[in-house]
Design a protein around this motif. Structure first.
Motif, PDB file in Angstrom:
ATOM      1  N   TRP A 109       0.848  -1.195   0.000  1.00 51.69           N
ATOM      2  CA  TRP A 109       0.000   0.000   0.000  1.00 51.69           C
ATOM      3  C   TRP A 109       0.877   1.236   0.000  1.00 51.69           C
ATOM      4  O   TRP A 109       1.719   1.410   0.860  1.00 51.69           O
ATOM      5  CB  TRP A 109      -0.912   0.016   1.230  1.00 51.69           C
TER       6      TRP A 109
ATOM      7  N   ARG B 169       5.610   1.196  -9.188  1.00 50.36           N
ATOM      8  CA  ARG B 169       4.493   0.742 -10.015  1.00 50.36           C
ATOM      9  C   ARG B 169       4.980  -0.213 -11.104  1.00 50.36           C
ATOM     10  O   ARG B 169       4.406  -1.278 -11.323  1.00 50.36           O
ATOM     11  CB  ARG B 169       3.825   1.937 -10.698  1.00 50.36           C
TER      12      ARG B 169
ATOM     13  N   LEU C  55      -3.478   4.839 -14.117  1.00 44.60           N
ATOM     14  CA  LEU C  55      -2.930   3.702 -13.358  1.00 44.60           C
ATOM     15  C   LEU C  55      -1.885   2.938 -14.158  1.00 44.60           C
ATOM     16  O   LEU C  55      -1.861   1.711 -14.190  1.00 44.60           O
ATOM     17  CB  LEU C  55      -4.045   2.736 -12.906  1.00 44.60           C
TER      18      LEU C  55
ATOM     19  N   VAL D 258      -9.555  -2.350 -10.925  1.00 39.55           N
ATOM     20  CA  VAL D 258     -10.476  -1.409 -10.288  1.00 39.55           C
ATOM     21  C   VAL D 258     -11.419  -2.197  -9.390  1.00 39.55           C
ATOM     22  O   VAL D 258     -12.085  -3.128  -9.852  1.00 39.55           O
ATOM     23  CB  VAL D 258     -11.286  -0.618 -11.330  1.00 39.55           C
TER      24      VAL D 258
ATOM     25  N   GLU E 277      -3.099   1.625  -4.689  1.00 37.99           N
ATOM     26  CA  GLU E 277      -3.160   3.080  -4.687  1.00 37.99           C
ATOM     27  C   GLU E 277      -4.616   3.510  -4.533  1.00 37.99           C
ATOM     28  O   GLU E 277      -5.522   2.703  -4.410  1.00 37.99           O
ATOM     29  CB  GLU E 277      -2.566   3.630  -5.981  1.00 37.99           C
ATOM     30  N   GLY E 278      -4.826   4.802  -4.594  1.00 34.84           N
ATOM     31  CA  GLY E 278      -6.200   5.267  -4.528  1.00 34.84           C
ATOM     32  C   GLY E 278      -6.537   5.864  -3.181  1.00 34.84           C
ATOM     33  O   GLY E 278      -5.668   6.334  -2.445  1.00 34.84           O
TER      34      GLY E 278
ATOM     35  N   ALA F 200      -6.827   0.174  -7.597  1.00 37.80           N
ATOM     36  CA  ALA F 200      -7.468   1.384  -7.078  1.00 37.80           C
ATOM     37  C   ALA F 200      -8.957   1.124  -6.942  1.00 37.80           C
ATOM     38  O   ALA F 200      -9.504   0.202  -7.555  1.00 37.80           O
ATOM     39  CB  ALA F 200      -7.211   2.576  -7.987  1.00 37.80           C
TER      40      ALA F 200
ATOM     41  N   THR G   3     -11.603   6.563  -6.457  1.00 32.56           N
ATOM     42  CA  THR G   3     -10.464   7.208  -7.105  1.00 32.56           C
ATOM     43  C   THR G   3     -10.696   7.351  -8.603  1.00 32.56           C
ATOM     44  O   THR G   3     -10.369   8.380  -9.205  1.00 32.56           O
ATOM     45  CB  THR G   3      -9.180   6.396  -6.849  1.00 32.56           C
TER      46      THR G   3
ATOM     47  N   ARG H  32      -4.049  -3.346 -14.578  1.00 33.53           N
ATOM     48  CA  ARG H  32      -4.790  -2.383 -13.777  1.00 33.53           C
ATOM     49  C   ARG H  32      -6.040  -3.066 -13.225  1.00 33.53           C
ATOM     50  O   ARG H  32      -6.747  -3.751 -13.961  1.00 33.53           O
ATOM     51  CB  ARG H  32      -5.171  -1.163 -14.617  1.00 33.53           C
TER      52      ARG H  32
END
Length: 376
Positions: free
Chosen positions: A155, A188, A208, A236, A302-303, A196, A200, A234
C-alpha cells in the motif's frame, strides 16, 4: 545458529544479486547465487533475470565453469528439483561437481522443492537457514504468493505531515515532490498489478500506468523493457459496476480487470472479475486469490482511504510505502479510512524498515509486526 563470517558475507552478496530481478521474474521468485572455487575464491555470480530465462545457479555456474568443481554455492532460495521451462538446478549443481551448497530459504513450492534433499543424497554438504531473514525480505512478494496462494500487497500513499492526502476542496496535485513521484512510478513498474477503488476512478480518472523505463535497474541489470514479462495489470475495485465506459483506466495502454460483486447487474464492457460481497464492499481475500490464480504475484495498492482501510481491516497489507511532505493542511481527507479499529487495543501495529529522504520529502517503509506465512 552461529553463522561463519564467510558464509554471511557471500550470502549477503547473493541476496543483493537476487534484488536485481525485482519486477521481471513473475511468476517466478527472485534468486541470487554466488559460486566459490575449492580455494574459497569467488568464480561465479548470477541472478534470475526473467521468467523462462536461466536460473541464478545456472548463470553463476556458467561463469565459473570448471572452477566450480569442489567449490561452494550460496543460493538465496533452495535449488529447484523439477523441470519446468528450465531444468532442475539441483542437477546443474551436481553436474558442476559442487561440494557444498549453502541455502538461505527453503522452497515452499511443492512442485519445485526437494533440491536440498537430492544434493544431500548425492554426497553434497548442505547448510540451510543462512541469512534467512534477508533472503525472505528480498523475495517477500513471491514467498507470500507461494505460501498463502494470494498476491502480495504494497500500500502506497502520499500525505502531509498531519496525514492529509488532499486539501479540503479535494485537490491533491502535488503534495509530494517530483523525486517522490518518480519513485512511485518505479515501484508501479516493478509490480504485476496496480489496484485502485471506484472512488479514485470517479474523482481523478487516473491511467494507473507506470512511465516507460521507470523500473530501470542498476548498471548491467535488465530493465522491464528489455526482458520478457507481461504488462502491469490495472485493477479497479468497483462493487456496483459504476466505472464509466470512458474512464482512462479502460483505455488500451494496459490490460484492466474490474472487480464487481457477483450479484451486480452491469452493462460495463470490460474484463469483469465477479467476487463475493464483504462488509459493504468486496471480499478482498477472494480478489487476491483470483489475482494469484492469474499469476499476479505483487499488487501495488493506490487510490483513496476507503479501499486502503478495507485492505488494512482485512489484514491484507504486507508492506506500506509512505511519502511524507514537509507541509501541513489542517483539514481535508486522511490517507486512511476506517480500518476496523474501535479501540486502542485493536490498533494495527507496524515496524519501520526504512526511513530515507527522497528529494525534500521522506519515504517510510513499514510492515505489519505480525506477517502471516513468514518463517522468520
Amino acid at each position: 545458529m552461529e553463522i561463519p563470517e564467510q558464509d554471511a558475507a557471500h550470502m549477503a552478496r547473493a541476496v543483493e544479486l537476487a534484488g536485481h530481478g525485482h519486477g521481471t521474474t513473475t511468476p517466478n521468485p527472485v534468486v541470487g547465487c554466488v559460486v566459490l572455487d575449492a580455494a574459497g575464491q569467488v568464480v561465479g555470480e548470477g541472478f534470475h533475470a526473467y521468467a523462462g530465462g536461466p536460473h541464478a545457479e545456472v548463470v553463476a555456474l556458467a561463469q565459473a565453469g570448471e572452477r566450480a568443481r569442489g567449490g561452494t554455492a550460496y543460493v538465496t532460495l533452495e535449488p529447484c528439483d523439477h523441470t519446468g521451462r528450465t531444468g532442475p538446478c539441483s542437477r546443474a549443481l551436481l553436474d558442476a561437481g559442487v561440494a557444498r551448497v549453502v541455502i538461505a530459504v527453503s522452497d515452499p513450492n511443492p512442485k519445485a522443492a526437494g533440491g536440498a534433499a537430492r544434493l544431500r543424497d548425492h554426497g553434497v554438504a548442505v547448510t540451510s537457514g543462512v541469512l534467512a531473514g534477508a533472503a525472505e525480505r528480498v523475495n517477500e512478494e513471491w514467498l507470500t504468493y507461494a505460501r498463502l496462494r494470494r498476491s502480495h500487497v504494497t500500500w502506497k500513499f502520499a500525505a502531509t505531515l498531519d496525514g492529509r492526502s488532499a486539501a479540503e476542496d479535494g485537490t491533491s496535485q502535488w503534495i509530494t515532490s517530483p523525486e517522490a513521484r518518480a519513485d512511485v512510478h518505479r515501484l508501479r513498474a516493478a509490480s504485476d498489478a496496480i489496484v485502485a477503488g471506484i472512488g479514485t476512478v470517479l474523482a481523478d480518472d487516473p491511467h494507473l500506468t507506470a512511465r516507460p523505463n521507470a523500473a530501470q535497474g542498476h548498471s548491467g541489470v535488465p530493465s522491464i523493457d528489455s526482458v520478457s514479462r507481461g504488462e502491469t495489470v490495472r485493477v479497479v475495485v468497483d462493487p456496483e459496476g459504476r466505472t464509466p465506459q470512458s474512464a482512462r483506466v479502460l483505455d488500451d495502454h494496459a490490460p484492466t480487470l474490474v472487480a464487481v460483486a457477483e450479484d451486480v447487474e452491469t452493462e460495463l464492457k470490460a474484463d469483469l472479475l465477479r467476487l463475493p460481497r464483504h462488509a459493504g464492499g468486496l471480499d478482498l481475500h477472494a480478489l487476491l486469490r483470483e489475482l494469484a490464480a492469474r499469476e499476479i504475484v505483487s499488487v501495488f495498492l493506490e487510490g483513496g482511504p476507503t479501499l486502503a482501510g478495507a485492505f488494512i481491516g482485512q489484514g491484507l497489507v504486507d508492506r506500506v510505502v509512505a511519502y511524507l511532505a514537509p507541509a501541513v493542511l489542517g483539514s481535508g481527507p486522511a490517507a486512511l479510512g476506517a480500518a476496523g479499529v474501535r479501540t486502542i487495543g485493536e490498533i494495527h501495529r507496524l515496524t519501520f524498515d526504512e526511513i530515507s529522504p527522497i528529494g525534500p520529502d521522506v519515504r517510510l517503509i513499514a510492515r505489519p509486526a505480525i506477517q502471516p506465512g513468514r518463517e522468520t
